[in-house]
Design an enzyme around this catalytic site. Sequence first.
Site, PDB file in Angstrom:
ATOM      1  N   ASP A   1      16.303  20.722 -24.962  1.00 52.98           N
ATOM      2  CA  ASP A   1      16.675  20.439 -23.569  1.00 52.98           C
ATOM      3  C   ASP A   1      18.038  21.076 -23.271  1.00 52.98           C
ATOM      4  O   ASP A   1      19.044  20.384 -23.132  1.00 52.98           O
ATOM      5  CB  ASP A   1      16.708  18.911 -23.384  1.00 52.98           C
TER       6      ASP A   1
ATOM      7  N   THR B   1     -16.793  -3.823  10.582  1.00 49.21           N
ATOM      8  CA  THR B   1     -17.710  -2.692  10.782  1.00 49.21           C
ATOM      9  C   THR B   1     -18.127  -2.128   9.418  1.00 49.21           C
ATOM     10  O   THR B   1     -17.285  -1.673   8.649  1.00 49.21           O
ATOM     11  CB  THR B   1     -17.031  -1.585  11.613  1.00 49.21           C
TER      12      THR B   1
ATOM     13  N   LYS C   1       0.852  -1.187   0.000  1.00 52.27           N
ATOM     14  CA  LYS C   1       0.000   0.000   0.000  1.00 52.27           C
ATOM     15  C   LYS C   1       0.884   1.231   0.000  1.00 52.27           C
ATOM     16  O   LYS C   1       2.081   1.120   0.249  1.00 52.27           O
ATOM     17  CB  LYS C   1      -0.842   0.043   1.286  1.00 52.27           C
TER      18      LYS C   1
ATOM     19  N   ASP D   1     -13.339  -9.943   9.852  1.00 53.86           N
ATOM     20  CA  ASP D   1     -13.629 -11.107   8.997  1.00 53.86           C
ATOM     21  C   ASP D   1     -13.551 -10.767   7.502  1.00 53.86           C
ATOM     22  O   ASP D   1     -13.768 -11.614   6.654  1.00 53.86           O
ATOM     23  CB  ASP D   1     -14.989 -11.729   9.359  1.00 53.86           C
ATOM     24  N   ASP D   2     -13.188  -9.526   7.194  1.00 47.54           N
ATOM     25  CA  ASP D   2     -13.076  -9.128   5.778  1.00 47.54           C
ATOM     26  C   ASP D   2     -11.923  -9.844   5.068  1.00 47.54           C
ATOM     27  O   ASP D   2     -11.894  -9.893   3.852  1.00 47.54           O
ATOM     28  CB  ASP D   2     -12.886  -7.610   5.668  1.00 47.54           C
TER      29      ASP D   2
ATOM     30  N   TYR E   1       1.935 -11.997   9.204  1.00 50.46           N
ATOM     31  CA  TYR E   1       1.867 -11.963  10.669  1.00 50.46           C
ATOM     32  C   TYR E   1       2.800 -12.992  11.307  1.00 50.46           C
ATOM     33  O   TYR E   1       3.069 -12.941  12.504  1.00 50.46           O
ATOM     34  CB  TYR E   1       0.432 -12.276  11.125  1.00 50.46           C
TER      35      TYR E   1
ATOM     36  N   ILE F   1     -17.477   1.685   6.988  1.00 51.92           N
ATOM     37  CA  ILE F   1     -16.272   2.480   7.265  1.00 51.92           C
ATOM     38  C   ILE F   1     -15.052   1.572   7.213  1.00 51.92           C
ATOM     39  O   ILE F   1     -15.033   0.500   7.787  1.00 51.92           O
ATOM     40  CB  ILE F   1     -16.381   3.192   8.641  1.00 51.92           C
TER      41      ILE F   1
HETATM   42  C1  SPV Z   1      15.922  14.047 -18.227  1.00 54.08           C
HETATM   43  O1  SPV Z   1      14.960  13.278 -18.156  1.00 54.08           O
HETATM   44  O2  SPV Z   1      15.812  15.215 -18.583  1.00 54.08           O
HETATM   45  C2  SPV Z   1      17.258  13.596 -17.844  1.00 54.08           C
HETATM   46  C3  SPV Z   1      17.629  12.192 -18.040  1.00 54.08           C
HETATM   47  O3  SPV Z   1      18.058  14.417 -17.445  1.00 54.08           O
HETATM   48  S1  SPV Z   1      18.382  12.082 -19.596  1.00 54.08           S
HETATM   49  O4  SPV Z   1      17.442  12.567 -20.584  1.00 54.08           O
HETATM   50  O5  SPV Z   1      18.711  10.679 -19.816  1.00 54.08           O
HETATM   51  O6  SPV Z   1      19.594  12.893 -19.596  1.00 54.08           O
HETATM   52 MG    MG Z   2      17.530  16.404 -17.888  1.00 51.45          MG
END
Ligand code: SPV
Ligand code: MG
Length: 433
Positions: free
Chosen positions: A205, A123, A45, A92-93, A76, A126
Site C-alpha cells: 500500500d 393493487t 429504505k 391494506d398491505d 405518520y 404492482i
Molecule cells: C485504506 O483503507 O487504505 C486506508 C485506511 O487508507 S487505513 O488503512 O487505516 O490507513
Molecule cells: Mg489508504
Amino acid sequence: MAKKIYLGMIGDIMHPGLINIIREGAKYGDLIVGLFTDKAIANHKRLPYLSYEQRKRVIENIKGVSEVVPQDDWSYIPNLKKYKPDYIIHGDDWKSGNEQELRQEVFEVMNEQGGRVIEVPYTKGIDSSSLDKEIKSIGTTPDIRLKSLRRLIKAKPIVRILEAHDGLCGLIIENLEIKKGLKNASFDGMWSSSLTDSTSKGKPDIEAVDLTTRMQDLNNILECTTKPIIFDGDTGGKIEHFVFTVRTLERNGISAIIIEDKVGLKKNSLFGTDAVQTQDSIEGFCNKIRAGKNALITKDFMIISRIESLIAGKPVSDALERAFAYVEAGADGVMIHSKNKSGEDIKEFCFAFREKHPLVPIVVVPTTYSQIYEEELCSWGVNIVIYANHMLRAAYPAMVKAATSILENERAAEAGEYCMPIKEILELIPGTK
Ligand code: SPV
Ligand code: MG
C-alpha cells in the site's frame, strides 16, 4: 367545509397502484399528500432516485392531489397531529409485515382525534418494492450516484460505508439487508481502499497501484451497484496530477475523494510511528485542496481532507489546526485518523472541531478502536463511518483454511465447510444460467 384526507407516500416511482389510491382518496375530500423526505426514508429504505423537490413537482401535478406537505418522520403520527385530517387512506398491505405497528398507532391517533382510517385493497401485481428491484437491475446514472452521498449525509444521523475491492464485495454491500426490529439495516455505500486494492493485487500500500488500474476495478463495482463510492486517494500525488484524478472520479459518478496530508513515499497509516510518516506543510496541502476544488465541474463531488497528525504521533491540537486550515481552503469534510485503541483522541478532536464547525462532515475509520458503536461515534459528531478493510480481511482466512484443508486431505470434500455451495454461486449473479 371540505373534509381533509391524508395520504403518505414516497412517490419515487409512479405506477397505477398509486394513481388508484389517489383517486380513491380524492373521493372523500381535499387530498393532502404527506411526501416522505429523505430523512424520513433513510433508516428504512434506500434513498429515492428523485430528490424531494423533484418528487413534489410530479405529485402536486397529479389530478386529485390538493396539497403536498413534507412528512419528515417514518411514523405518520407527527403529521396526523399537525394536520388533523378527517381521514387517512392507506393500502391494506400494511396489515401484515413490519408496518403493522405503524398501522396500530395510526388507528389510535385517528380515534383520539375523531378521524377515520380508510384501507383500500392493494393493487395486485404492482408495487414500488418490486419496481425498485427492476430499476436497480437497470442501474443508475453517474449524476444520481454522485449526488447521493451528500443527500445521505443530510438525511442520516450517520452514514455507514464498507470497503469494496471488487464487484462481488460491491454486490454484498448493495444487496445485504437485515431486519432490526421495525427498521432495516444496510450499508449506505462503498469505500475504495488503497490498502485492499493494493493487497488484493499482491502489492504494498505505497501508491504503487496507479489510477488507471484502480479505475478498472472501480468500473466493475460501478457496473453492478448503485450506491455511492468514496475513493481513497492516498496523498493525492502531485498537484498537477491530482486535478486530473478528481475529474476522472467525478466523471464516473464517484461521490468523494479523501486525500491524506502526507508527502514522500506513502506508508499505510496503521503502522503509525513504526513507519516514517512525513506530513505536508499546511500551506502545501491547502494548495492541493484548492487546485482540486477548482478543477471540479459540479458542486456535488466532495474533496475530504484526511489529517494524519495523530498517526504521526502529534497532538490533537496539531490535528485541529490543520483541520481548520483545510476547511478554510475549501475541503468539503475532514477525516481524522488514529491507530490509538481507545478512540479518546478521536473523540477529543471531534468535540473540539464541532465547536467551530457544526456542520462540516467528519469521517472516521475505526479499525483500531472497533469497540465503539456507531451510536457513540454519532454522539461525537461523526457523519461517516468507514469500515475500511473488512471484506478483504474476512475473505483471506477462509481462503487459507480451504487451501490448507485440500493439502491436508488430498481432496476437496473437507474444504466444503469453508466454501459457499455450488448451487449458490451459480445463482448469485443474475444471468449466469
Ligand atoms: C485504506 O483503507 O487504505 C486506508 C485506511 O487508507 S487505513 O488503512 O487505516 O490507513
Ligand atoms: Mg489508504
